[in-house]
Enzyme design. Structure first.
Site, PDB file in Angstrom:
ATOM      1  N   CYS A  94      49.845 -30.361   5.181  1.00 53.65           N
ATOM      2  CA  CYS A  94      48.729 -31.228   5.598  1.00 53.65           C
ATOM      3  C   CYS A  94      48.794 -31.631   7.072  1.00 53.65           C
ATOM      4  CB  CYS A  94      48.625 -32.448   4.699  1.00 53.65           C
ATOM      5  SG  CYS A  94      50.079 -33.516   4.680  1.00 53.65           S
ATOM      6  N   ASP A 105      39.768 -34.721   5.289  1.00 60.48           N
ATOM      7  CA  ASP A 105      40.963 -34.643   4.453  1.00 60.48           C
ATOM      8  C   ASP A 105      41.383 -33.185   4.268  1.00 60.48           C
ATOM      9  OD1 ASP A 105      42.893 -34.815   2.522  1.00 60.48           O
ATOM     10  OD2 ASP A 105      41.747 -36.103   1.172  1.00 60.48           O
ATOM     11  N   HIS A 145      43.581 -31.972   2.279  1.00 62.62           N
ATOM     12  CA  HIS A 145      44.224 -31.729   0.988  1.00 62.62           C
ATOM     13  C   HIS A 145      43.290 -31.130  -0.058  1.00 62.62           C
ATOM     14  CE1 HIS A 145      46.435 -34.939   3.066  1.00 62.62           C
ATOM     15  NE2 HIS A 145      47.513 -34.457   2.489  1.00 62.62           N
TER      16      HIS A 145
END
Length: 448
Positions: free
Chosen positions: A168, A341, A343
């Site tokens: 990440c 994000d 993820h």
């Protein structure tokens, strides 16, 4: 005991993911508040500047949520957490693109802001690329998080064909670099709505293949050589900055990189030596500031200065700054920061010899208009902040902006580098306290 803890953490993680599948709120803008919302230094008005009737409606930064049954609360109240993304970035672990559908057409945000936000390049977890070999270093296995060791024990023993659970921070760093290249090459006013294919040459640089200069594979390769980071191990802000600098120095002629190492100090003589190596021509230069603004949370004295970084014209965003995971922050409204994000796993971005062969579907996988935000009080204190300085005027404006922020300054600009020619502080210092990846649902959040 360790196995029992891991099993319990996994069960807790699964249950929270199910909850988030059902409860996935998106912020709604209060049309009456007329509060500006910012995206990388650009301000957008939320409503026409006309007198508004007296209202008790709560602004988006006060927590208005689309179809959310949770009570609305203002920042600073005990209910604020209830209307934000649940702890540990639950949404960040979904293997689904549904969480990033475009449901904000009627959310009240200015269309120009959504177009700007949706034009930012968004790098995410990828799956199905050629396996990155596992390190043969005896220390490599112990460097992995327990969850990753558990995963690799039941998976392919030879390598990693996905960066889910450990990549990440690399993806956040890729996003930051990609948007710096995007702005320097296509301009700050470029939008996907007007020319969706113009970014192909830039996206191609980040394909999940060693032939792409800024691929995950090349970040991992340099991380192993220069930063002591093994494949499958979570990177920190400092290691990510060093990889960006090294890879750009090798491959990029149009963009220079100036990194502050593990201190928030920018030295004018060193910066100008990077941006103006011949003493005359100024080259667009990306400033990377690695910093830690507290122990386990951001010290309140730094909050205003941190928010202001996203309001500066030179802003390229913030990588990191989310407890137990890394995000890419690009916008702000009051004390709420909007982020992309990483993820969300996607199929690997294939390498194409001719970038013109990238399809719009492949380009679409690098963008979203789905908004998420986080209160500044909930950010992790370790982060990598980026600024793009394109010319001398930019440099002068940026120096003035960082000097005159409200609150305690988070960046120091000095004329001379006392360590120039003598070697600097250890660049790995910040990485020795890296935050755990969000797949490590342990309460300890000391790293970064």
């Amino acid at each position: 005991m360790e196995v029992a803890l891991a099993v319990g953490a996994e069960a807790s993680r699964v249950s929270r993911r199910i909850l988030q599948k059902i409860w996935d709120p998106e912020p709604i803008n209060d049309r009456d508040s007329n509060e500006p919302v910012w995206c990388l230094g650009r301000s957008y008005k939320l409503a026409p500047e006309t007198p508004s009737p007296v209202t008790t409606a709560t602004s988006p930064v006060d927590g208005a949520i689309d179809a959310a049954p949770a009570p609305i609360a203002t920042p600073g109240t005990t209910n604020r957490q209830a209307i934000d993304t649940p702890p540990d970035s639950l949404a960040s672990s979904f293997d689904s693109s549904l969480a990033y559908d475009n449901r904000n057409q009627d959310s009240g945000w200015p269309p120009a802001f959504l177009d700007d936000f949706g034009s930012r390049i968004w790098m995410t977890y990828r799956t199905g690329f050629e396996p990155i070999p596992r390190s043969t270093d005896p220390k490599a296995a112990s460097a992995l998080s327990f969850t990753m060791r558990l995963k690799t024990s039941f998976g392919d023993q030879t390598g990693f064909s996905s960066d889910t659970g450990w990549g990440c921070m690399i993806r956040s760093g890729q996003s930051l670099l990609a948007n710096a290249l995007l702005i320097s090459q296509l301009g700050r006013d470029w939008r996907r709505t007007t020319d969706p294919g113009a970014e192909r040459n830039i996206v191609a640089l980040f394909a999940d293949d060693a032939r792409a200069p800024y691929s995950l594979q090349n970040f991992v390769k340099h991380g192993a050589i220069a930063c002591g980071k093994h494949p499958g191990e979570w990177f920190g802000p400092s290691a990510t900055a060093r990889c960006i600098q090294a890879l750009a120095d090798q491959h990029e002629s149009s963009l220079r990189i100036y990194s502050t190492g593990d201190l928030p100090d920018v030295y004018e003589d060193s910066f100008l030596a990077t941006a103006r190596p011949d003493g005359e021509t100024f080259h667009p230069t990306l400033i990377l500031v690695c910093t830690r603004l507290g122990i386990d949370k951001i010290n309140p004295v730094y909050e205003e200065a941190l928010i202001s970084t996203l309001q500066m014209e030179q802003s390229i965003g913030i990588a990191g700054g989310r407890p137990s995971s890394s995000h890419y922050f690009v916008g702000v409204q009051r004390q709420w920061l909007f982020y992309l994000d990483p993820h969300h796993p996607r199929p690997a971005l294939q390498y194409r010899e001719n970038p013109l062969n990238y399809t719009l579907e492949e380009l679409d996988s690098c963008h979203t208009r789905r908004l998420r935000y986080l209160h500044v009080e909930d950010m992790d204190p370790s982060m990598l902040i980026g600024f793009l300085i394109q010319d001398e005027d930019d440099w002068d404006m940026w120096k003035s902006a960082v000097k005159h922020v409200q609150g305690k300054s988070i960046i120091n600009v000095s004329r001379h580098d006392p360590a120039r020619g003598m070697g600097g502080a250890r660049a790995e210092a910040i990485d020795e306290v890296e935050t755990l990846s969000d797949d490590d649902d342990v309460d300890t959040v000391l790293e970064q």
